[in-house]
Design a protein around this motif. Structure first.
Motif, PDB file in Angstrom:
ATOM      1  N   ARG A   1     -17.081 -31.383  18.990  1.00  0.00           N
ATOM      2  CA  ARG A   1     -16.985 -30.689  18.254  1.00  0.00           C
ATOM      3  C   ARG A   1     -15.714 -31.285  17.951  1.00  0.00           C
ATOM      4  NH1 ARG A   1     -16.544 -27.387  21.921  1.00  0.00           N
ATOM      5  NH2 ARG A   1     -18.234 -26.147  21.995  1.00  0.00           N
ATOM      6  N   LYS A   2     -15.459 -32.436  18.604  1.00  0.00           N
ATOM      7  CA  LYS A   2     -13.997 -33.309  18.351  1.00  0.00           C
ATOM      8  C   LYS A   2     -14.023 -34.061  17.105  1.00  0.00           C
ATOM      9  CE  LYS A   2     -10.917 -36.485  21.239  1.00  0.00           C
ATOM     10  NZ  LYS A   2     -10.962 -37.527  21.917  1.00  0.00           N
ATOM     11  N   ILE A   3     -15.329 -34.459  16.821  1.00  0.00           N
ATOM     12  CA  ILE A   3     -15.098 -34.811  15.167  1.00  0.00           C
ATOM     13  C   ILE A   3     -14.981 -34.009  14.532  1.00  0.00           C
ATOM     14  CG2 ILE A   3     -17.285 -36.474  13.902  1.00  0.00           C
ATOM     15  CD1 ILE A   3     -15.685 -38.007  16.830  1.00  0.00           C
ATOM     16  N   GLU A   4     -16.029 -33.024  14.556  1.00  0.00           N
ATOM     17  CA  GLU A   4     -15.770 -32.163  13.352  1.00  0.00           C
ATOM     18  C   GLU A   4     -14.077 -31.701  13.723  1.00  0.00           C
ATOM     19  OE1 GLU A   4     -18.207 -29.614  15.100  1.00  0.00           O
ATOM     20  OE2 GLU A   4     -20.081 -29.667  14.336  1.00  0.00           O
ATOM     21  N   ARG A   5     -13.262 -31.300  13.972  1.00  0.00           N
ATOM     22  CA  ARG A   5     -12.038 -30.735  14.033  1.00  0.00           C
ATOM     23  C   ARG A   5     -11.290 -32.478  13.777  1.00  0.00           C
ATOM     24  NH1 ARG A   5     -12.025 -28.144  19.870  1.00  0.00           N
ATOM     25  NH2 ARG A   5     -12.509 -26.231  19.074  1.00  0.00           N
ATOM     26  N   ALA A   6     -11.175 -33.311  13.905  1.00  0.00           N
ATOM     27  CA  ALA A   6     -11.036 -34.480  13.260  1.00  0.00           C
ATOM     28  C   ALA A   6     -11.181 -34.455  11.869  1.00  0.00           C
ATOM     29  CB  ALA A   6     -11.170 -35.616  13.594  1.00  0.00           C
ATOM     30  N   ALA A   7     -12.183 -34.376  10.964  1.00  0.00           N
ATOM     31  CA  ALA A   7     -12.552 -34.673  10.217  1.00  0.00           C
ATOM     32  C   ALA A   7     -12.275 -33.004   8.805  1.00  0.00           C
ATOM     33  CB  ALA A   7     -14.473 -34.823  10.021  1.00  0.00           C
ATOM     34  N   ALA A   8     -12.071 -32.129   9.997  1.00  0.00           N
ATOM     35  CA  ALA A   8     -11.623 -30.865   8.998  1.00  0.00           C
ATOM     36  C   ALA A   8     -10.272 -31.155   8.752  1.00  0.00           C
ATOM     37  CB  ALA A   8     -11.990 -29.777   9.559  1.00  0.00           C
ATOM     38  N   LYS A   9      -9.399 -31.553   9.929  1.00  0.00           N
ATOM     39  CA  LYS A   9      -8.233 -31.750   9.220  1.00  0.00           C
ATOM     40  C   LYS A   9      -7.904 -33.441   8.158  1.00  0.00           C
ATOM     41  CE  LYS A   9      -3.838 -33.177  12.237  1.00  0.00           C
ATOM     42  NZ  LYS A   9      -3.700 -33.454  13.564  1.00  0.00           N
ATOM     43  N   MET A  10      -8.625 -34.251   8.801  1.00  0.00           N
ATOM     44  CA  MET A  10      -8.175 -35.330   7.334  1.00  0.00           C
ATOM     45  C   MET A  10      -8.581 -34.398   6.314  1.00  0.00           C
ATOM     46  SD  MET A  10     -11.002 -38.704   8.899  1.00  0.00           S
ATOM     47  CE  MET A  10      -9.880 -40.050  10.034  1.00  0.00           C
ATOM     48  N   GLY A  11      -9.519 -33.490   6.000  1.00  0.00           N
ATOM     49  CA  GLY A  11      -9.809 -32.530   4.401  1.00  0.00           C
ATOM     50  C   GLY A  11      -8.852 -31.921   3.871  1.00  0.00           C
ATOM     51  N   GLY A  12      -7.817 -31.170   5.203  1.00  0.00           N
ATOM     52  CA  GLY A  12      -7.041 -30.357   4.840  1.00  0.00           C
ATOM     53  C   GLY A  12      -7.683 -28.903   4.510  1.00  0.00           C
ATOM     54  N   GLY A  13      -8.443 -29.075   5.609  1.00  0.00           N
ATOM     55  CA  GLY A  13      -8.975 -27.472   5.384  1.00  0.00           C
ATOM     56  C   GLY A  13      -9.073 -26.916   4.413  1.00  0.00           C
ATOM     57  N   ASP A  14      -9.571 -25.541   4.165  1.00  0.00           N
ATOM     58  CA  ASP A  14     -10.137 -24.997   3.458  1.00  0.00           C
ATOM     59  C   ASP A  14     -11.489 -25.358   2.562  1.00  0.00           C
ATOM     60  OD1 ASP A  14      -8.757 -23.580   3.296  1.00  0.00           O
ATOM     61  OD2 ASP A  14      -7.424 -24.557   1.506  1.00  0.00           O
ATOM     62  N   LEU A  15     -12.710 -26.199   3.559  1.00  0.00           N
ATOM     63  CA  LEU A  15     -13.845 -26.264   3.513  1.00  0.00           C
ATOM     64  C   LEU A  15     -13.652 -28.260   2.410  1.00  0.00           C
ATOM     65  CD1 LEU A  15     -16.159 -23.247   3.874  1.00  0.00           C
ATOM     66  CD2 LEU A  15     -15.010 -24.992   5.571  1.00  0.00           C
ATOM     67  N   VAL A  16     -12.168 -28.450   2.394  1.00  0.00           N
ATOM     68  CA  VAL A  16     -12.849 -30.187   1.723  1.00  0.00           C
ATOM     69  C   VAL A  16     -12.942 -30.852   2.214  1.00  0.00           C
ATOM     70  CG1 VAL A  16     -11.126 -31.443   0.406  1.00  0.00           C
ATOM     71  CG2 VAL A  16     -10.833 -28.660  -0.020  1.00  0.00           C
ATOM     72  N   VAL A  17     -14.032 -31.824   2.027  1.00  0.00           N
ATOM     73  CA  VAL A  17     -14.385 -32.615   2.664  1.00  0.00           C
ATOM     74  C   VAL A  17     -14.076 -34.303   2.707  1.00  0.00           C
ATOM     75  CG1 VAL A  17     -16.003 -34.090   3.047  1.00  0.00           C
ATOM     76  CG2 VAL A  17     -16.448 -32.006   2.907  1.00  0.00           C
TER      77      VAL A  17
END
Length: 186
Positions: A38-54
């Motif tokens: 979950r911690k990794i997923e949240r950090a990755a989502a933040k890196m993408g800037g939201g809206d499911l941008v990877v």
């Protein structure tokens, strides 16, 4: 680079100490790995800037520890959008170093594997169920809740969409057999 310390910089706060703590806690909680995930997923989502941008990074930039220039991004098959990010900072150092070693090894066997067209995408870290709902081998029902036919990933019997579909078909057959047995008893 001073920007690396900026509060707006979306990098994971996971480090080798986190991995060590998870290892120590493993005996206490079988689900502690999901917290790390979950911690990794949240950090990755933040890196993408939201809206499911990877968030993405080319393999050479991952290996060198630098942000990929948006002008140098190869085309991605991901349809909802990508954004350059430092994926090399997402995981604890030991994990990043293992991925780097793997990329280099594959590139030796298949030249170009880690070339400029190789685009790493942030993790899809969904997992199959960390627990399994035990079912009877003969009738497919839960051994603790008759009438419940556990199936697929959520019940711990599949590891992907195809195996979940196959398991679902087999579970449906078991349900039909149970219904036939009930109707024959009446």
């Amino acid at each position: 680079d001073d920007d690396d310390d900026d509060d707006d910089d979306a990098t994971s706060s996971s480090d080798d100490d986190d991995a060590s703590r998870l290892e120590r806690l493993r005996a206490r909680s079988p689900l502690v790995g999901l917290d790390f995930q979950r911690k990794i997923e949240r950090a990755a989502a933040k890196m993408g800037g939201g809206d499911l941008v990877v968030p993405v990074q080319t393999a050479p930039d991952f290996l060198e520890g630098r942000l990929t220039d948006v002008a140098n991004l190869p085309r991605s098959s991901y349809r909802l959008g990508v954004k350059p990010a430092r994926l090399d900072t997402l995981y604890p150092k030991a994990v990043t170093e293992a991925v780097k070693a793997s990329l280099r090894a594959f590139d030796k066997q298949m030249p170009g594997y880690a070339g400029p067209e190789a685009l790493l995408h942030a993790p899809e870290a969904r997992t199959s169920s960390p627990v399994r709902v035990v079912r009877d081998k003969d009738d497919g029902q839960s051994i603790t809740a008759l009438g419940l036919f556990p199936a697929g990933e959520g019940a711990g019997y599949a590891g992907g969409i195809v195996s979940a579909a196959v398991d679902g078909i087999q579970a449906a057959d078991k349900v039909m057999q149970a219904m036939e047995r009930r109707s024959n008893v009446k």
